[in-house]
Design a protein around this motif. Sequence first.
Motif, mmCIF file in Angstrom:
data_model
loop_
_atom_site.group_PDB
_atom_site.id
_atom_site.type_symbol
_atom_site.label_atom_id
_atom_site.label_comp_id
_atom_site.label_asym_id
_atom_site.label_seq_id
_atom_site.Cartn_x
_atom_site.Cartn_y
_atom_site.Cartn_z
ATOM 1 N N SER A 94 80.044 37.423 -1.903
ATOM 2 C CA SER A 94 80.474 38.810 -1.788
ATOM 3 C C SER A 94 79.406 39.733 -2.357
ATOM 4 C CB SER A 94 81.801 39.013 -2.528
ATOM 5 O OG SER A 94 82.239 40.345 -2.409
ATOM 6 N N ASP A 127 84.067 42.405 1.167
ATOM 7 C CA ASP A 127 85.184 41.553 0.765
ATOM 8 C C ASP A 127 85.904 40.958 1.973
ATOM 9 O OD1 ASP A 127 84.608 42.056 -1.848
ATOM 10 O OD2 ASP A 127 86.140 43.631 -2.096
ATOM 11 N N LYS A 131 86.029 36.957 2.771
ATOM 12 C CA LYS A 131 87.297 36.242 2.894
ATOM 13 C C LYS A 131 87.346 35.455 4.201
ATOM 14 C CE LYS A 131 92.302 37.017 2.632
ATOM 15 N NZ LYS A 131 92.595 36.205 3.823
#
Length: 256
Positions: A94, A127, A131
């Motif tokens: 990230s 983010d 994910k």
Amino acid sequence: MANGTQAAVTEAARLNEIGFPEFTAKLITDTFDALVSANMRQTEAYVDLLTQVSKPLTQFINDTKDDIGGELILQFLARVLPDASSDVGTKAKSGGALTDEEATKITDAVKIQGETTPTIAQGNIDDSKYKAILDAVAKRIAADKYTLLKEMVKLGILRLVVEHGTIETRLTFNTYGSTFYERQANTYHRDEFKFNAKAKTGGFVSLWVKASASTSYSSINVSTTSEKNRDTSGSQVQIYGSVKIDFKTDYQPLNA
């Protein structure tokens, strides 16, 4: 006087209080229960394996992807896109960024044959994108496990079986007793008679002769007695139990 031998016999008469038959019976029962329980656990593992490999790949992945730990995912990413300077060991993190080559490399790594997999685009990793990468890697690892289980079924499952068993119980019950008695007696007797006489003459000025005489008699009796009593008794009990089991392994073919 105490009797040590009798006390030892009394201790031996309490053998029934030890409960050796109950001890042996419990040893056999517990061993049997352990073997049956072990066999049931193996059977349950077989059934669970067959249940898992009988699922379609998509269902297996959806059922198991959430069980894939973060350590496995990071290991996968570190292998595909290593970065020694990163605190997580990979460029796929990230806040990082992927080049076109790196994006293609990770996209190819997470592909699953027969399944629709996302394409990882180049550029910054926010983010949401991070994910998506983690989810894709988890599905890839789950698919690998599915393939591994399929191969295990083809080979058969290694199971543990009892080939020969020996149950041995042993009871050693020892009693001992002894009695010691000692008596010593001594006597002493003495009789003695004495006669004493003495005389004395005076000088020329005395006309008398002074004389005296005496007698004495003594009788002595001495009696001594020494007694020692010592009594010992005891018992010793040893209960020995052992289980000897010989194991062998074999493969049980499983049909998925």
